[in-house]
Design an enzyme around this catalytic site. Sequence first.
Site, PDB file in Angstrom:
ATOM      1  N   THR A 192       0.846  -1.188   0.000  1.00 39.70           N
ATOM      2  CA  THR A 192       0.000   0.000   0.000  1.00 39.70           C
ATOM      3  C   THR A 192       0.886   1.244   0.000  1.00 39.70           C
ATOM      4  OG1 THR A 192      -1.939   1.017   1.021  1.00 39.70           O
ATOM      5  CG2 THR A 192      -0.356  -0.003   2.532  1.00 39.70           C
ATOM      6  N   LYS A 225       3.713   1.575  -3.875  1.00 40.82           N
ATOM      7  CA  LYS A 225       3.210   0.839  -5.043  1.00 40.82           C
ATOM      8  C   LYS A 225       4.045   1.058  -6.298  1.00 40.82           C
ATOM      9  CE  LYS A 225      -1.515   0.164  -3.654  1.00 40.82           C
ATOM     10  NZ  LYS A 225      -2.929   0.304  -3.937  1.00 40.82           N
ATOM     11  N   ASN A 276       0.538  -3.993  -6.433  1.00 39.32           N
ATOM     12  CA  ASN A 276      -0.105  -4.026  -5.113  1.00 39.32           C
ATOM     13  C   ASN A 276       0.007  -5.386  -4.439  1.00 39.32           C
ATOM     14  OD1 ASN A 276      -2.233  -5.449  -6.383  1.00 39.32           O
ATOM     15  ND2 ASN A 276      -3.775  -4.460  -5.104  1.00 39.32           N
ATOM     16  N   ASP A 306      -5.789  -4.011  -8.115  1.00 40.12           N
ATOM     17  CA  ASP A 306      -6.676  -2.912  -7.698  1.00 40.12           C
ATOM     18  C   ASP A 306      -7.827  -2.653  -8.681  1.00 40.12           C
ATOM     19  OD1 ASP A 306      -5.581  -2.224  -5.238  1.00 40.12           O
ATOM     20  OD2 ASP A 306      -4.122  -0.839  -6.107  1.00 40.12           O
ATOM     21  N   GLY A 345      -3.600   8.994 -10.045  1.00 41.59           N
ATOM     22  CA  GLY A 345      -2.488   8.330  -9.353  1.00 41.59           C
ATOM     23  C   GLY A 345      -2.576   6.825  -9.545  1.00 41.59           C
ATOM     24  N   GLY A 346      -1.883   6.082  -8.671  1.00 42.34           N
ATOM     25  CA  GLY A 346      -1.791   4.626  -8.817  1.00 42.34           C
ATOM     26  C   GLY A 346      -3.146   3.929  -8.883  1.00 42.34           C
ATOM     27  N   ARG A 361      -5.903  17.063 -10.474  1.00 43.79           N
ATOM     28  CA  ARG A 361      -5.245  18.322 -10.113  1.00 43.79           C
ATOM     29  C   ARG A 361      -4.089  18.605 -11.068  1.00 43.79           C
ATOM     30  NH1 ARG A 361      -2.538  18.517  -4.257  1.00 43.79           N
ATOM     31  NH2 ARG A 361      -1.481  16.718  -5.169  1.00 43.79           N
ATOM     32  N   THR A 362      -3.253  17.608 -11.299  1.00 44.35           N
ATOM     33  CA  THR A 362      -2.158  17.756 -12.266  1.00 44.35           C
ATOM     34  C   THR A 362      -2.667  17.240 -13.608  1.00 44.35           C
ATOM     35  OG1 THR A 362      -0.653  17.248 -10.451  1.00 44.35           O
ATOM     36  CG2 THR A 362       0.287  17.235 -12.668  1.00 44.35           C
TER      37      THR A 362
END
Length: 270
Positions: free
Chosen positions: A73, A77, A98, A114, A140-141, A163-164
């Site tokens: 976690t 990752k 993961n 995931d 993200g991941g 956001r990015t």
Amino acid sequence: MVDLPATIDGSTKIMGVIGDPIAQVMTPTAINPIFAARGANIVCLPLHIGAQELETAWAGLKALRNLIGFGITLPHKQAALPLCDSLDPLAERVGAVNLVRRETDGSFKGYQFDGKGFVRGLKRQGHTVTGRHCLMIGAGGAAIAIAFALAEEGAASLIIANRTRQKAEELAEAVNRVAGRSFARAEMSGQTHTASGLIVINATSLGLSASDPHPFDAGLIDETMLIAEVIAKPEVTPLLEAARRRGAQIHSGIHMIHGQIDLIAAHMAA
Ligand code: NDP
């Protein structure tokens, strides 16, 4: 109460879960009863390992001969990827691991469950993914794994707002390339457009803390939507509470864990 093997003895195998922080992990609670029900002499334990210690700890994990592997976690990752001796193609595509399993030759192979867990979690709660239009906040991941899994499940489209923005654009391109269709497109977080019937997914870490802002404007939620979380603790995040108040269906991140835990247990006990 956690079900453990009838006896922890000299031949008990150990599965770890590595992360920092670690107190929030739910894998041991979820997987130990499954190992016990399968009659597998395996016990799953949390292992608190910080980012600075990952490489040192990795060598130690490798040296523990009765350790059959470990879940991974935050924040490891992506960092775990180059440490694995080999990677399952899905983990390579997603760029995050993961689960690590010790293979029969003793090597550590990285896997990724995931995305599958998220989609299976939705389906187990009676939600259809195939043909649905989706909006996902985050790139993200967790978001990357989910985007590939939604495409594979035949969702109709995916808007990725992050956001990015560049990360959202790169993710949309990668998913479209693999899916072979114009499936995903990026949008600036904060300028999110919604439509009725959407599956909206919070794949950011916003909501872990009660003081976090909502990942997107909850005023855009209506009763035709399904609002889904990756965050499992709290089980009902402030976003899900707001969505419930607005009459939408809600779906906790806990289902993403349960959607993959039986697959992971079978994989580790094989
Ligand atoms: P990453 O660090 O890889 O990605 C975090 C994402 O959240 C990025 O999109 C990031 O945006 C965004 N984000 C973080 N802080 C902010 C902020 N203040 N404002 C706006 N956006 C923000 O983390 P993961 O993808 O690995 O994990 C995300 C969450 O998913 C965690 O809460 C984790 O616990 C949960 N998770 C749950 C699982 C389950 O089985 N239920 C499995 C895996 C993860 P940016 O790109 O701009 O930085």
